[in-house]
Write an enzyme that holds these catalytic residues in place. Structure first.
Site, PDB file in Angstrom:
ATOM      1  N   GLY A  46      38.400 -68.804  56.704  1.00 47.97           N
ATOM      2  CA  GLY A  46      37.040 -68.250  57.275  1.00 47.97           C
ATOM      3  C   GLY A  46      37.237 -66.449  57.293  1.00 47.97           C
ATOM      4  N   GLN A  51      35.163 -58.177  59.578  1.00 49.21           N
ATOM      5  CA  GLN A  51      36.689 -58.107  59.190  1.00 49.21           C
ATOM      6  C   GLN A  51      36.673 -57.394  57.872  1.00 49.21           C
ATOM      7  OE1 GLN A  51      37.461 -62.700  59.560  1.00 49.21           O
ATOM      8  NE2 GLN A  51      39.169 -61.612  60.400  1.00 49.21           N
ATOM      9  N   CYS A  93      44.435 -65.113  62.828  1.00 52.27           N
ATOM     10  CA  CYS A  93      43.092 -64.463  62.307  1.00 52.27           C
ATOM     11  C   CYS A  93      43.915 -63.377  61.315  1.00 52.27           C
ATOM     12  CB  CYS A  93      42.692 -63.546  63.420  1.00 52.27           C
ATOM     13  SG  CYS A  93      41.108 -62.414  63.139  1.00 52.27           S
ATOM     14  N   LEU A  94      43.041 -63.211  60.157  1.00 51.76           N
ATOM     15  CA  LEU A  94      43.340 -62.299  59.211  1.00 51.76           C
ATOM     16  C   LEU A  94      43.466 -60.963  59.529  1.00 51.76           C
ATOM     17  CD1 LEU A  94      41.383 -63.861  56.087  1.00 51.76           C
ATOM     18  CD2 LEU A  94      43.771 -64.108  56.423  1.00 51.76           C
ATOM     19  N   HIS A 135      35.540 -69.765  66.064  1.00 51.84           N
ATOM     20  CA  HIS A 135      36.310 -68.349  65.837  1.00 51.84           C
ATOM     21  C   HIS A 135      35.516 -67.479  64.844  1.00 51.84           C
ATOM     22  CE1 HIS A 135      40.314 -66.370  64.750  1.00 51.84           C
ATOM     23  NE2 HIS A 135      39.578 -65.931  63.899  1.00 51.84           N
ATOM     24  N   GLU A 136      34.720 -67.887  63.955  1.00 48.85           N
ATOM     25  CA  GLU A 136      33.857 -66.915  63.101  1.00 48.85           C
ATOM     26  C   GLU A 136      32.833 -66.447  63.854  1.00 48.85           C
ATOM     27  OE1 GLU A 136      35.347 -65.737  60.595  1.00 48.85           O
ATOM     28  OE2 GLU A 136      37.007 -66.994  60.622  1.00 48.85           O
ATOM     29  N   HIS A 139      33.662 -63.840  66.162  1.00 55.01           N
ATOM     30  CA  HIS A 139      33.813 -62.406  65.520  1.00 55.01           C
ATOM     31  C   HIS A 139      32.658 -61.549  65.585  1.00 55.01           C
ATOM     32  CE1 HIS A 139      37.892 -61.822  63.755  1.00 55.01           C
ATOM     33  NE2 HIS A 139      37.870 -63.185  63.477  1.00 55.01           N
TER      34      HIS A 139
HETATM   35 ZN   LIG Z   1      39.599 -64.140  62.770  1.00 50.27          ZN
END
Ligand SMILES: [Zn+2]
Length: 171
Positions: A46, A51, A93-94, A135-136, A139
């Site tokens: 995701g 991000q 998380c990236l 999670h997304e 963000h």
């Molecule tokens: Zn994330």
């Protein structure tokens, strides 16, 4: 085009993103294409627009990690309209690479959103997909998974990140 993924510490990650109001534009299609490319190249499931430094309410999710085309989901201006139960699982998380912690979230969610053409879409999600959607969606409200951890754990992670930043290993 693969974009640079911004890391924890950048303001954009902790800022509520703006709704998207123009659909079917070449700019939006290009942004979505870049997000897919960036997500797959980072081996994520995701990615939210903040991000890559774009403060818009847009996220892409593929919990099959590129294995199944029909699992690709684009959510624009998403709203979680129903949640049920609870699940606890490891999350990363990236934008916070190298850290994974158990996070408790709803077991099932229903999310309403628009697609790239501005059409209303709705998904019922459970297990990993429900986790990814939450999670997304977080963000887009400037919330990161570490905000769901205990203060003790979050401070520990922040301290480790500060060390990495000082060492120039957090770019
Ligand atoms: Zn994330």
């Amino acid at each position: 085009m693969v974009r640079k993924i911004v890391k924890y510490g950048e303001t954009v990650l902790e800022t509520a993103a703006e709704p998207i109001t123009e659909f079917s534009t070449p700019e939006l299609h290009a942004l979505i294409a870049d997000m897919w490319e960036t997500m797959y190249s980072a081996k994520g499931v995701g990615l939210a627009a903040p991000q890559i430094g774009v403060s818009k309410r847009l996220t892409v999710i593929d919990v099959s990690a590129g294995e199944r085309e029909d699992e690709k989901i684009v959510l624009i201006n998403p709203e979680i309209v129903f949640e049920e139960g609870s699940q606890t699982g490891e999350e990363g998380c990236l934008s916070i690479p190298g850290f994974r912690e158990p996070v408790t979230r709803s077991a099932k969610v229903r999310v309403r959103a628009k697609d790239a053409h501005g059409e209303a879409v709705e998904y019922d999600a459970e297990e990993l997909l429900a986790r990814a959607v939450q999670h997304e969606a977080d963000h887009l409200n400037g919330i990161l998974f570490i905000n769901h951890l205990s203060t003790l754990k979050r401070d520990m992670i922040r301290r480790k990140i500060r060390k990495l930043q000082k060492a120039g290993e957090w770019e």
